[in-house]
Design an enzyme around this catalytic site. Structure first.
Site, PDB file in Angstrom:
ATOM      1  N   ASP A  79       0.840  -1.195   0.000  1.00  0.00           N
ATOM      2  CA  ASP A  79       0.000   0.000   0.000  1.00  0.00           C
ATOM      3  C   ASP A  79       0.881   1.254   0.000  1.00  0.00           C
ATOM      4  O   ASP A  79       1.834   1.347   0.763  1.00  0.00           O
ATOM      5  CB  ASP A  79      -0.888  -0.041   1.256  1.00  0.00           C
ATOM      6  CG  ASP A  79      -2.018   0.965   1.208  1.00  0.00           C
ATOM      7  OD1 ASP A  79      -2.448   1.318   0.092  1.00  0.00           O
ATOM      8  OD2 ASP A  79      -2.474   1.386   2.285  1.00  0.00           O
ATOM      9  N   HIS A  80       0.544   2.212  -0.845  1.00  0.00           N
ATOM     10  CA  HIS A  80       1.282   3.490  -0.907  1.00  0.00           C
ATOM     11  C   HIS A  80       2.795   3.310  -1.062  1.00  0.00           C
ATOM     12  O   HIS A  80       3.571   3.798  -0.244  1.00  0.00           O
ATOM     13  CB  HIS A  80       0.995   4.353   0.331  1.00  0.00           C
ATOM     14  CG  HIS A  80      -0.405   4.881   0.367  1.00  0.00           C
ATOM     15  ND1 HIS A  80      -0.842   5.913  -0.433  1.00  0.00           N
ATOM     16  CD2 HIS A  80      -1.477   4.495   1.092  1.00  0.00           C
ATOM     17  CE1 HIS A  80      -2.127   6.146  -0.194  1.00  0.00           C
ATOM     18  NE2 HIS A  80      -2.543   5.295   0.727  1.00  0.00           N
ATOM     19  N   HIS A 175      -7.933   9.861   4.582  1.00  0.00           N
ATOM     20  CA  HIS A 175      -7.189   8.934   5.447  1.00  0.00           C
ATOM     21  C   HIS A 175      -7.309   9.366   6.908  1.00  0.00           C
ATOM     22  O   HIS A 175      -7.367  10.550   7.205  1.00  0.00           O
ATOM     23  CB  HIS A 175      -5.698   8.928   5.080  1.00  0.00           C
ATOM     24  CG  HIS A 175      -5.418   8.322   3.743  1.00  0.00           C
ATOM     25  ND1 HIS A 175      -5.047   9.057   2.653  1.00  0.00           N
ATOM     26  CD2 HIS A 175      -5.438   7.029   3.329  1.00  0.00           C
ATOM     27  CE1 HIS A 175      -4.849   8.245   1.612  1.00  0.00           C
ATOM     28  NE2 HIS A 175      -5.079   7.008   1.999  1.00  0.00           N
ATOM     29  N   GLY A 176      -7.293   8.382   7.807  1.00  0.00           N
ATOM     30  CA  GLY A 176      -7.264   8.692   9.241  1.00  0.00           C
ATOM     31  C   GLY A 176      -8.637   9.083   9.756  1.00  0.00           C
ATOM     32  O   GLY A 176      -9.661   8.636   9.242  1.00  0.00           O
ATOM     33  N   HIS A 203      -9.776   4.587  -0.821  1.00  0.00           N
ATOM     34  CA  HIS A 203      -8.881   4.718   0.333  1.00  0.00           C
ATOM     35  C   HIS A 203      -9.619   5.494   1.423  1.00  0.00           C
ATOM     36  O   HIS A 203     -10.561   6.223   1.149  1.00  0.00           O
ATOM     37  CB  HIS A 203      -7.605   5.482  -0.060  1.00  0.00           C
ATOM     38  CG  HIS A 203      -6.615   4.632  -0.791  1.00  0.00           C
ATOM     39  ND1 HIS A 203      -5.337   4.423  -0.331  1.00  0.00           N
ATOM     40  CD2 HIS A 203      -6.727   3.904  -1.927  1.00  0.00           C
ATOM     41  CE1 HIS A 203      -4.701   3.615  -1.172  1.00  0.00           C
ATOM     42  NE2 HIS A 203      -5.521   3.289  -2.144  1.00  0.00           N
ATOM     43  N   GLY A 204      -9.176   5.305   2.683  1.00  0.00           N
ATOM     44  CA  GLY A 204      -9.796   6.056   3.772  1.00  0.00           C
ATOM     45  C   GLY A 204     -11.178   5.542   4.135  1.00  0.00           C
ATOM     46  O   GLY A 204     -12.095   6.312   4.396  1.00  0.00           O
ATOM     47  N   SER A 206     -12.073   3.885   6.855  1.00  0.00           N
ATOM     48  CA  SER A 206     -12.391   4.029   8.284  1.00  0.00           C
ATOM     49  C   SER A 206     -13.087   5.355   8.573  1.00  0.00           C
ATOM     50  O   SER A 206     -12.695   6.393   8.048  1.00  0.00           O
ATOM     51  CB  SER A 206     -11.111   3.960   9.118  1.00  0.00           C
ATOM     52  OG  SER A 206     -10.578   2.658   9.076  1.00  0.00           O
ATOM     53  N   ASN A 225     -10.075   0.229   1.429  1.00  0.00           N
ATOM     54  CA  ASN A 225      -8.965   0.177   2.378  1.00  0.00           C
ATOM     55  C   ASN A 225      -9.425   0.553   3.781  1.00  0.00           C
ATOM     56  O   ASN A 225     -10.111   1.553   3.973  1.00  0.00           O
ATOM     57  CB  ASN A 225      -7.871   1.156   1.948  1.00  0.00           C
ATOM     58  CG  ASN A 225      -7.105   0.679   0.738  1.00  0.00           C
ATOM     59  OD1 ASN A 225      -7.526  -0.253   0.043  1.00  0.00           O
ATOM     60  ND2 ASN A 225      -5.977   1.299   0.479  1.00  0.00           N
TER      61      ASN A 225
HETATM   62 ZN   LIG Z   1      -4.457   5.229   1.256  1.00  0.00          ZN
END
Ligand SMILES: [Zn+2]
Length: 275
Positions: A79-80, A175-176, A203-204, A206, A225
């Site tokens: 990832d990344h 993200h986060g 992505h992101g 959560s 993700n």
């Molecule tokens: Zn990501």
């Protein structure tokens, strides 16, 4: 069994569901994620971030080995990947997919670097994920939530020019931890899904909320993700234990159980149980 991201996502796109890409950083959460997939008879993607794992080659080989032994189809994705070296180490460790993140570069530079990686990876049977637009940080959501949104025409050109296997798109996630309410552009997601011949990645995941994620999984996204939500579930499962007295605490199994339960939750939510 260990399979490519390309194989997993081709089926997911055809049948309109998403596969959780769980961020793992130790053997316990790798085993927990795999156990969840086996219990749900589901495909799985294990996401490994290079900077959280200094010895990415060593850890990568362990993860690939565990995935290989599983009854379920599992892709192991770097990832990344921020540098060429990181991506090469991932391939050498046996990862079946590499995400090369050049989303902060100009379009042409992003295309050139991804194209090069696709040429190398495909020659070795490894899939490539790239990102166009930029998924920013939840703690700067007021700005990042609306800048860097993926443009449809640009995305079409990007896919044609790079021959990439999967594309991470910016449709309003971050993200986060979010500051404020996530605003997902479903109309844009539909346009991207209809315009692009390849699977899309979110992505992101959560903190985005079950309703939003469920819609994403059924309306165009095939890989979601997840990191924070899983780690938080692991810690919550540990802290709810009665820690009084002098029992011999089973620290890692408790963390793993919380992690596993949350992965099962997302497998069901994304529609990939039994797939
Ligand atoms: Zn990501």
């Amino acid at each position: 069994m260990l399979v490519t991201l390309h194989e997993l996502l081709a089926k997911a796109k055809k049948e309109s569901y998403a596969i959780p890409a769980t961020n793992v950083d130790n053997e316990h959460n790798v085993r927990a994620a795999i156990a969840a997939a086996e219990e749900m008879n589901s495909p799985l993607i294990l996401n490994v971030i290079p900077n959280a794992n200094p010895d990415i080659e060593f850890f990568g080989r362990i993860i690939c080995d565990l995935a290989r032994r599983s009854t379920q189809k599992i892709a192991v994705n770097l990832d990344h990947g921020k540098t060429f070296e990181e991506c090469m180490k991932g391939i050498r460790a046996g990862f079946t997919s590499i995400m090369i993140d050049r989303s902060l570069c100009q379009f042409d530079e992003n295309v050139e670097e991804v194209k090069e990686m696709v040429k190398i990876a495909h020659s070795l049977g490894v899939s490539v994920e790239a990102e166009l637009g930029h998924v920013g940080s939840g703690d700067n959501y007021g700005v990042d939530g609306s800048t860097g949104i993926t443009q449809v025409e640009e995305a079409k050109r990007f896919v044609e020019l790079t021959n990439v296997d999967a594309l991470a798109v910016a449709v309003g996630t971050a993200h986060g931890v979010y500051t404020g309410e996530p605003n997902i552009r479903f109309e844009l997601l539909h346009e991207l899904r209809d315009a692009l011949p390849i699977p899309l990645v979110l992505h992101g995941g959560s903190g985005t909320g079950d309703e939003n994620l469920k819609r994403c999984a059924h309306e165009g996204i095939n890989k979601i993700n997840l990191s924070n939500d899983l780690k938080r579930a692991a810690i919550e499962n540990l802290t709810k234990e009665d820690l009084s007295g002098n029992a011999v605490y089973q620290l890692y199994p408790l963390l793993a159980q919380g992690f596993k339960n949350k992965v099962i939750h997302y497998i069901k939510l994304f529609g990939c149980a039994g797939k």
